[in-house]
Design a protein around this motif. Structure first.
Motif, PDB file in Angstrom:
ATOM      1  N   HIS A 100       0.846  -1.193   0.000  1.00 44.83           N
ATOM      2  CA  HIS A 100       0.000   0.000   0.000  1.00 44.83           C
ATOM      3  C   HIS A 100       0.882   1.244   0.000  1.00 44.83           C
ATOM      4  CE1 HIS A 100      -3.259   2.702   1.165  1.00 44.83           C
ATOM      5  NE2 HIS A 100      -2.481   3.164   2.128  1.00 44.83           N
ATOM      6  N   LEU A 101       0.584   2.171  -0.906  1.00 46.80           N
ATOM      7  CA  LEU A 101       1.328   3.423  -0.982  1.00 46.80           C
ATOM      8  C   LEU A 101       0.495   4.609  -0.500  1.00 46.80           C
ATOM      9  CD1 LEU A 101       2.880   2.880  -4.532  1.00 46.80           C
ATOM     10  CD2 LEU A 101       3.979   2.460  -2.321  1.00 46.80           C
ATOM     11  N   GLY A 102      -0.779   4.623  -0.872  1.00 47.13           N
ATOM     12  CA  GLY A 102      -1.662   5.729  -0.532  1.00 47.13           C
ATOM     13  C   GLY A 102      -2.913   5.664  -1.379  1.00 47.13           C
ATOM     14  N   HIS A 103      -3.405   6.833  -1.794  1.00 46.03           N
ATOM     15  CA  HIS A 103      -4.625   6.914  -2.609  1.00 46.03           C
ATOM     16  C   HIS A 103      -4.436   7.963  -3.703  1.00 46.03           C
ATOM     17  CE1 HIS A 103      -6.128   5.030   1.083  1.00 46.03           C
ATOM     18  NE2 HIS A 103      -7.002   4.455   0.273  1.00 46.03           N
ATOM     19  N   VAL A 104      -5.237   7.857  -4.762  1.00 44.35           N
ATOM     20  CA  VAL A 104      -5.216   8.856  -5.833  1.00 44.35           C
ATOM     21  C   VAL A 104      -6.592   9.510  -5.916  1.00 44.35           C
ATOM     22  CG1 VAL A 104      -5.749   7.183  -7.678  1.00 44.35           C
ATOM     23  CG2 VAL A 104      -4.594   9.337  -8.245  1.00 44.35           C
ATOM     24  N   PHE A 105      -6.575  10.838  -6.136  1.00 47.34           N
ATOM     25  CA  PHE A 105      -7.789  11.631  -6.204  1.00 47.34           C
ATOM     26  C   PHE A 105      -7.782  12.464  -7.483  1.00 47.34           C
ATOM     27  CE2 PHE A 105      -6.606  10.916  -1.790  1.00 47.34           C
ATOM     28  CZ  PHE A 105      -7.769  10.372  -1.270  1.00 47.34           C
ATOM     29  N   ASP A 106      -8.956  12.911  -7.895  1.00 47.86           N
ATOM     30  CA  ASP A 106      -9.102  13.683  -9.129  1.00 47.86           C
ATOM     31  C   ASP A 106      -9.107  15.184  -8.889  1.00 47.86           C
ATOM     32  OD1 ASP A 106      -9.275  11.456 -10.867  1.00 47.86           O
ATOM     33  OD2 ASP A 106     -11.384  11.183 -10.352  1.00 47.86           O
ATOM     34  N   ASP A 107      -8.324  15.656  -7.914  1.00 53.92           N
ATOM     35  CA  ASP A 107      -8.289  17.086  -7.612  1.00 53.92           C
ATOM     36  C   ASP A 107      -6.873  17.654  -7.690  1.00 53.92           C
ATOM     37  OD1 ASP A 107      -7.177  15.930  -5.354  1.00 53.92           O
ATOM     38  OD2 ASP A 107      -8.588  16.819  -3.944  1.00 53.92           O
ATOM     39  N   GLY A 108      -6.053  17.068  -8.550  1.00 57.46           N
ATOM     40  CA  GLY A 108      -4.674  17.516  -8.696  1.00 57.46           C
ATOM     41  C   GLY A 108      -4.522  18.587  -9.761  1.00 57.46           C
ATOM     42  N   PRO A 109      -3.310  19.085  -9.923  1.00 59.56           N
ATOM     43  CA  PRO A 109      -3.048  20.149 -10.894  1.00 59.56           C
ATOM     44  C   PRO A 109      -2.951  19.613 -12.328  1.00 59.56           C
ATOM     45  CG  PRO A 109      -1.008  19.509  -9.843  1.00 59.56           C
ATOM     46  CD  PRO A 109      -2.107  18.715  -9.175  1.00 59.56           C
ATOM     47  N   PRO A 110      -3.028  20.518 -13.305  1.00 63.26           N
ATOM     48  CA  PRO A 110      -2.773  20.119 -14.688  1.00 63.26           C
ATOM     49  C   PRO A 110      -1.335  19.620 -14.799  1.00 63.26           C
ATOM     50  CG  PRO A 110      -3.750  22.315 -14.583  1.00 63.26           C
ATOM     51  CD  PRO A 110      -3.393  21.911 -13.183  1.00 63.26           C
ATOM     52  N   PRO A 111      -0.957  18.810 -15.717  1.00 64.65           N
ATOM     53  CA  PRO A 111      -1.803  18.407 -16.842  1.00 64.65           C
ATOM     54  C   PRO A 111      -2.663  17.172 -16.554  1.00 64.65           C
ATOM     55  CG  PRO A 111       0.390  17.574 -17.206  1.00 64.65           C
ATOM     56  CD  PRO A 111       0.427  18.358 -15.907  1.00 64.65           C
ATOM     57  N   THR A 112      -2.423  16.459 -15.474  1.00 64.80           N
ATOM     58  CA  THR A 112      -3.131  15.190 -15.261  1.00 64.80           C
ATOM     59  C   THR A 112      -4.430  15.351 -14.473  1.00 64.80           C
ATOM     60  OG1 THR A 112      -1.998  14.672 -13.183  1.00 64.80           O
ATOM     61  CG2 THR A 112      -0.940  13.910 -15.223  1.00 64.80           C
ATOM     62  N   GLY A 113      -4.498  16.367 -13.608  1.00 66.30           N
ATOM     63  CA  GLY A 113      -5.655  16.519 -12.743  1.00 66.30           C
ATOM     64  C   GLY A 113      -5.692  15.498 -11.621  1.00 66.30           C
ATOM     65  N   LYS A 114      -4.608  14.743 -11.460  1.00 70.86           N
ATOM     66  CA  LYS A 114      -4.543  13.692 -10.437  1.00 70.86           C
ATOM     67  C   LYS A 114      -3.695  14.153  -9.258  1.00 70.86           C
ATOM     68  CE  LYS A 114      -6.715  10.548 -12.854  1.00 70.86           C
ATOM     69  NZ  LYS A 114      -8.063  10.142 -12.486  1.00 70.86           N
ATOM     70  N   ARG A 115      -4.041  13.637  -8.067  1.00 73.61           N
ATOM     71  CA  ARG A 115      -3.241  13.845  -6.859  1.00 73.61           C
ATOM     72  C   ARG A 115      -2.980  12.485  -6.243  1.00 73.61           C
ATOM     73  NH1 ARG A 115      -5.008  14.499  -1.395  1.00 73.61           N
ATOM     74  NH2 ARG A 115      -7.102  14.906  -2.203  1.00 73.61           N
ATOM     75  N   TYR A 116      -1.778  11.958  -6.484  1.00 72.51           N
ATOM     76  CA  TYR A 116      -1.349  10.711  -5.853  1.00 72.51           C
ATOM     77  C   TYR A 116      -0.864  11.099  -4.462  1.00 72.51           C
ATOM     78  CZ  TYR A 116      -1.646   8.294 -10.323  1.00 72.51           C
ATOM     79  OH  TYR A 116      -2.107   7.730 -11.493  1.00 72.51           O
ATOM     80  N   CYS A 117      -1.666  10.820  -3.466  1.00 69.48           N
ATOM     81  CA  CYS A 117      -1.417  11.182  -2.074  1.00 69.48           C
ATOM     82  C   CYS A 117      -0.743   9.971  -1.416  1.00 69.48           C
ATOM     83  CB  CYS A 117      -2.754  11.513  -1.425  1.00 69.48           C
ATOM     84  SG  CYS A 117      -2.640  12.218   0.204  1.00 69.48           S
ATOM     85  N   ILE A 118       0.565  10.061  -1.190  1.00 69.05           N
ATOM     86  CA  ILE A 118       1.377   8.903  -0.832  1.00 69.05           C
ATOM     87  C   ILE A 118       1.978   9.072   0.560  1.00 69.05           C
ATOM     88  CG2 ILE A 118       3.322   7.467  -1.570  1.00 69.05           C
ATOM     89  CD1 ILE A 118       0.959   7.516  -3.580  1.00 69.05           C
ATOM     90  N   ASN A 119       1.949   8.017   1.341  1.00 72.95           N
ATOM     91  CA  ASN A 119       2.560   8.026   2.667  1.00 72.95           C
ATOM     92  C   ASN A 119       4.084   8.095   2.550  1.00 72.95           C
ATOM     93  OD1 ASN A 119       0.294   7.367   4.699  1.00 72.95           O
ATOM     94  ND2 ASN A 119      -0.007   5.855   3.074  1.00 72.95           N
ATOM     95  N   SER A 120       4.720   8.980   3.325  1.00 75.97           N
ATOM     96  CA  SER A 120       6.188   9.044   3.344  1.00 75.97           C
ATOM     97  C   SER A 120       6.797   7.698   3.742  1.00 75.97           C
ATOM     98  CB  SER A 120       6.676  10.108   4.318  1.00 75.97           C
ATOM     99  OG  SER A 120       6.485  11.399   3.808  1.00 75.97           O
ATOM    100  N   LEU A 121       6.143   6.982   4.657  1.00 71.11           N
ATOM    101  CA  LEU A 121       6.668   5.693   5.094  1.00 71.11           C
ATOM    102  C   LEU A 121       6.702   4.664   3.976  1.00 71.11           C
ATOM    103  CD1 LEU A 121       4.973   5.499   8.597  1.00 71.11           C
ATOM    104  CD2 LEU A 121       7.446   5.508   8.163  1.00 71.11           C
ATOM    105  N   SER A 122       5.965   4.903   2.908  1.00 70.65           N
ATOM    106  CA  SER A 122       5.946   3.995   1.755  1.00 70.65           C
ATOM    107  C   SER A 122       7.079   4.302   0.779  1.00 70.65           C
ATOM    108  CB  SER A 122       4.619   4.123   0.997  1.00 70.65           C
ATOM    109  OG  SER A 122       3.544   3.754   1.790  1.00 70.65           O
ATOM    110  N   LEU A 123       7.806   5.393   1.029  1.00 70.16           N
ATOM    111  CA  LEU A 123       8.801   5.869   0.070  1.00 70.16           C
ATOM    112  C   LEU A 123      10.212   5.890   0.619  1.00 70.16           C
ATOM    113  CD1 LEU A 123       6.811   8.998  -1.188  1.00 70.16           C
ATOM    114  CD2 LEU A 123       7.024   6.792  -2.354  1.00 70.16           C
ATOM    115  N   ASP A 124      11.159   5.717  -0.288  1.00 68.70           N
ATOM    116  CA  ASP A 124      12.565   6.046  -0.084  1.00 68.70           C
ATOM    117  C   ASP A 124      12.905   7.034  -1.193  1.00 68.70           C
ATOM    118  OD1 ASP A 124      13.267   4.545   2.190  1.00 68.70           O
ATOM    119  OD2 ASP A 124      13.620   2.749   0.985  1.00 68.70           O
ATOM    120  N   PHE A 125      14.068   7.655  -1.129  1.00 69.90           N
ATOM    121  CA  PHE A 125      14.434   8.677  -2.102  1.00 69.90           C
ATOM    122  C   PHE A 125      15.838   8.453  -2.610  1.00 69.90           C
ATOM    123  CE2 PHE A 125      16.138  12.883  -3.195  1.00 69.90           C
ATOM    124  CZ  PHE A 125      15.203  13.269  -4.162  1.00 69.90           C
ATOM    125  N   LYS A 126      16.001   8.549  -3.922  1.00 71.45           N
ATOM    126  CA  LYS A 126      17.322   8.490  -4.571  1.00 71.45           C
ATOM    127  C   LYS A 126      17.578   9.841  -5.201  1.00 71.45           C
ATOM    128  CE  LYS A 126      16.908   5.149  -7.509  1.00 71.45           C
ATOM    129  NZ  LYS A 126      17.030   4.003  -8.427  1.00 71.45           N
TER     130      LYS A 126
END
Length: 128
Positions: A100-126
């Motif tokens: 599980h990473l999080g959820h996606v919503f249809d209230d994001g910015p252009p160009p996709t209009g999507k907001r992938y709302c992701i838990n920091s605990l689900s991520l690492d960074f390179k």
């Protein structure tokens, strides 16, 4: 990738990561390491290391969780219906390890209009 048992996941993840990634919990808003993170690079799945999101797609949604307008590729994540807590949402799952990473919503910015709302605990960074 060979699937891990829940006991194997418990050995490789912290208790908080296990709660989010395997038990589908949500970290408290504004508590995550990557909420205000601004470095350039790639966000990966903290369970299996699969590359998920580019920092170029990250934006400040004001919601308290890292938000992205698109994954690196549609093949990197799977979307599943989530009807928990008497709500209808779309869950975002790592396509490789099914965490599980999080959820996606249809209230994001252009160009996709999507907001992938992701838990920091689900991520690492390179860093790039």
């Amino acid at each position: 990738m060979q699937e891990k048992s829940e006991e194997e996941w418990k050995k490789v993840l912290t208790p908080d990561q296990y709660d989010v990634l395997r038990r589908k919990k949500t970290e408290p808003p504004f508590s995550g390491e990557y909420v205000d993170h601004k470095e350039k690079g790639i966000y990966t799945c903290s369970a299996c290391g699969q590359e998920l999101f580019d920092s170029e797609s990250k934006f400040d949604s004001g919601t308290g969780w890292p938000s992205f307008n698109a994954p690196l590729s549609e093949k990197k994540v799977s979307l599943e219906e989530d009807t928990s807590y008497m709500m209808r949402r779309t869950e975002v799952v790592c396509s490789r390890c099914k965490s599980h990473l999080g959820h996606v919503f249809d209230d994001g910015p252009p160009p996709t209009g999507k907001r992938y709302c992701i838990n920091s605990l689900s991520l690492d960074f390179k860093k790039k």
